[in-house]
Every structure is written in C-alpha cells, then in structure tokens.
Scaffold this motif. Structure first.
Motif, mmCIF file in Angstrom:
data_model
loop_
_atom_site.group_PDB
_atom_site.id
_atom_site.type_symbol
_atom_site.label_atom_id
_atom_site.label_comp_id
_atom_site.label_asym_id
_atom_site.label_seq_id
_atom_site.Cartn_x
_atom_site.Cartn_y
_atom_site.Cartn_z
ATOM 1 N N SER A 50 0.848 -1.194 0.000
ATOM 2 C CA SER A 50 0.000 0.000 0.000
ATOM 3 C C SER A 50 0.879 1.238 0.000
ATOM 4 N N ASP A 70 -3.689 4.161 -1.056
ATOM 5 C CA ASP A 70 -3.908 3.102 -2.040
ATOM 6 C C ASP A 70 -3.499 1.755 -1.458
ATOM 7 N N PHE A 113 -1.619 -0.978 -4.151
ATOM 8 C CA PHE A 113 -0.543 -0.433 -4.976
ATOM 9 C C PHE A 113 0.172 -1.546 -5.739
ATOM 10 N N ASP A 131 3.997 9.306 -8.047
ATOM 11 C CA ASP A 131 3.262 8.477 -7.084
ATOM 12 C C ASP A 131 3.199 9.119 -5.704
#
Length: 449
Positions: free
Chosen positions: A297, A301, A304, A317
């Motif tokens: 993660s 998110d 990921f 990102d």
C-alpha cells in the motif's frame, strides 16, 4: 560445533542444536553422519518439509569415554534382561530402563539421577550455543529408545522418536495416545470439548480424518479427546495430523518472521533519485513460494501492488510531505485454515518517504510483527478481538458487511482483548478488517449466528 544445515542468520531462524552422547572421539565423524541422517529425515516430513528454510541445524561434538548407553536391566515392563546388562562411561549418562520402562532412554535412571547430566547439558549449550531454540541429544546405540522433556534424547535407530519428541518440546503438542491422568491437559491437540462447533480444531472437522476422538472408553481418559486416530503424536512412522501441523506452523510463525531482510533500510540511500526501488527478501515455504503473499500500500492506495518482492515508485506516485509505503506479508498455506483459525500472524515493513519539491530528503524504514486473534467464531452476542503489535500505535478493527458497508469500528489497545457486542447485527457473514497505523493488515470472516 559443526553446521549441518544453514538457512540464514541465527537470529532469524529456529536453531536446532544436536549434542552427541556415547560417541568416543574416534567416532565423532560417525556422529556427524548420524545427525545428517536425522536432519534429512526430519526435513522430508511435513511441515518441516515446507518450512525447512526457517531452520538451522548444528551439531556439537561431545566426546564420551565409552560408546553406547547404560542398560541397568531394571525395567518392569519387560522380562529383564531384555538386552544385555551393561554400564557405559558417557558424558551425559544416557540410560535405558529410566523410570522402569525399557525403551525410555534418558540422561539418568530418574529425575534425581539426571540432575548432574542436566547441568552438563546446560553448560555445554551455554559455552557453545547459548542462543539455541531447541536442543536434542543423539545417543550412539542401535537399541531403539528415546525420551522427551526439555532435552529430548533418541538413539540412532530412532529418528522418528526424536521427531515425535520435538512435537512436544518445541511445538507444545500432546501425545495422542493417552499419557495418563497427570499429563492430560488442554492443548493444541487435546481437549475435553466435544461440541464440533466449539472444539479448538473446528476448522478441520471432517477433513483429512480430523474429528473428535476420545482417548478411552472409561475413566478420565474417556473425558479427553484427540483430533485424529493415526497421527505421529500417537504412532511412530506416520505423518503429523492436520491439527498438529497447523499448531507447529503457528509456533514457527511466532518464532521467525518470513521477512529475512529488506532494502532500503533507514537512511542508507543518499541523494535518492527516481524511480525509488524497494525490495523484500522473504523466507518462502516450499514447494510453492507463492503461498507467502504480499500486499503493498502507498498512502491511501491499499492495492498499490500485490505478490511481488520488488516495487518501484516514481515521483508522480508521491505526495508532497510524508508518504508511507507498507508491505504486508501473510502465509496462506493450505496447512492453515485461515478463515476459521483463531490466530493470524502478520508481518509488515513500512518505509516513510519524505518528499518535497526539491526531491526526496530521506527514507526511513520500520518492521512490525503482529498477532491477531478473533474468537469465538461463529459468535452470537460477543466477539473478542486482540492485536499484539511490536509497534502498537493506532490499532483498530472495522466490521464490514459483505456489501461493503461499515457496521462497527472498534479502537484497539495493544495486547488487550476487546469484547465487542454484536448482538444487534443480523445473522450472516461479515468481514473483520484489522488496521495498524491506518494500514489494512488482515481480513478475517466473522460469522454472526
């Protein structure tokens, strides 16, 4: 000391140390051969087979003045002398006929007689390998015998006795033949519970021969139950049953993290540039390494990346400020029945990435081991939750309906059991999602009756 099996650093493995007994100096090469045979035999059997890389094995050569073991011919369970009466001058006083049983090979005829030898065992281990996890004594005799306890002992013709006894001393298993009233107790594979919905191995009932089998037909033995009729904890020469295997793997997980190493570690990257590379070196079970699952993660998110050992992060990102990348590792072997199992072990690595318009300032890392407990399951009015975390900040449990709605959030305190009233929930299946520092680390099915 000689290395028999090296899987990794001693502080990241279960270290089994085998001491020689009844081997003269000229026979110590044979001791290494015998230890290697025992080790090979052990790691050919499940679950040692699957988790072989979680173990190191060492041999400590302890010379004796004479070969073999004592046979005082004092046993009462056979007609003596069942084997020739003899006395041998050995370092740990290996003795058959211990406690009046011919095949009971111990470092003394009884506990009082064994005190001196036990002190020697502790001394040898302290001088040579004080950080051992389990020690075992291999005796240079082809007469079949052995014993359990803190330091199991077995003859060279009794590898399966040694493996059975490790089930006791290392993994806390009980005998599945009746051990006697004094030794009967609740354990991984022994219980007085008879309700198949409540018994501790309920997750295995009806599979692989697992049931609820009384130890006897009368007396106290009839009130105690085992999970299988043909397990290595009852008979030698057969496999461990599913319940014992699960308990053994649980113990392995409690002793060793599957995360062997990772990169980067805190402040080891100077002038980081993109892409940023992160790597896990995992101790993967055999023969299918994919059963060790990873979930990555990044910030919010939770998806990921999955089931990879390496990830790369680009500048796009990251947010400006502090970013958290977390890898969550779980073992999904079929030897564990995860959905209904009471305890789940989870391992995480979190990297904190300090990012600004000028680039990445630094990367810090932190590892965490968690033990997650939920019981009973199924539950009616009360469900108990417990999280034990090495770094226990901001722990919680969310109870979710299968359509994704959050029905209850439970803040958790580290190492404390939280009783949760679920009486107002409708009957059915829910998901209990466990979070540490806002990272989803585990999900378990919760059945409301």
């Amino acid at each position: 000391m000689e290395t028999i099996k090296s899987s990794g650093d001693n502080d990241k493995r279960i270290n089994l140390v085998i001491l020689s007994e009844g081997y003269q100096t000229s026979e110590l090469d044979q001791f290494i051969t015998d230890v290697t045979s025992l080790s090979d035999d052990m790691f050919s059997q499940s679950p040692f087979l699957e988790y072989a890389d979680y173990f190191n094995v060492y041999a400590i050569k302890v010379p004796s003045n004479e070969s073999g073991a004592d046979h005082p011919a004092t046993a009462t369970d056979v007609t003596e002398p069942a084997t020739p009466m003899t006395t041998k001058d050995t370092y740990f006083n290996a003795t058959f006929d211990a406690f009046n049983y011919h095949r009971l090979l111990y470092y003394g005829i009884d506990y009082a007689d064994a005190a001196t030898a036990e002190a020697k065992i502790h001394s040898v281990l302290s001088d040579n390998f004080p950080t051992y996890d389990q020690a075992l004594i291999l005796v240079n005799t082809n007469v079949y015998g052995g014993s359990g306890g803190e330091f199991p002992m077995a003859s060279t013709s009794a590898n399966d006795i040694a493996i059975h006894e490790l089930g006791h001393s290392l993994f806390d298993l009980k005998d599945e033949y009746y051990p006697g009233d004094a030794l009967a107790a609740e354990a991984i594979n022994m219980t007085q519970e008879t309700d198949p919905t409540l018994v501790k191995w309920k997750n295995w009932i009806g599979l692989n021969g697992i049931g609820i089998y009384p130890y006897g037909t009368s007396g106290v033995a009839s009130t105690w139950n085992r999970p299988h009729q043909n397990c290595k904890m009852r008979y030698l020469g057969v496999p461990f049953c599913s319940v014992c295997k699960e308990g053994m793997i649980e113990k392995i997980h409690s002793l060793v993290s599957p995360i062997d190493s990772y990169t980067p570690i805190s402040n080891t990257v100077s002038n980081p540039s993109f892409p940023l590379d992160f790597h896990l070196n995992l101790i993967k079970p055999a023969p299918d390494p994919t059963i060790l699952e990873s979930s990555w993660s990044l910030n919010a998110d939770d998806n990921f990346a999955t089931n990879v050992d390496d990830v790369s992060i680009s500048e796009s990102d990251l947010n400006v400020g502090s970013n958290n990348l977390t890898a969550v590792i779980t073992d999904n072997t079929t030897l564990l029945r995860i959905d209904n199992h009471e305890t789940l072990h989870v391992y995480t690595v979190t990297w904190t990435i300090d990012h600004s318009s000028l680039g990445v300032k630094d990367i810090e890392s932190e590892i965490n081991n968690l033990s997650i407990v939920m019981y009973p399951n199924p539950a009616n009015t009360i469900a108990n939750f417990k999280i034990e975390s090495e770094r226990g900040t901001n722990l919680k449990v969310d109870i979710m309906s299968l359509d994704g709605k959050k029905v209850k959030t439970v803040p958790m305190s580290n190492h404390e059991t939280q009783q949760v009233d679920i009486s107002n929930l409708s009957e059915g299946i829910y998901m209990a999602n466990f979070y540490a520092n806002n990272i989803l680390v585990a999900s378990k099915k919760l059945v409301k009756q």
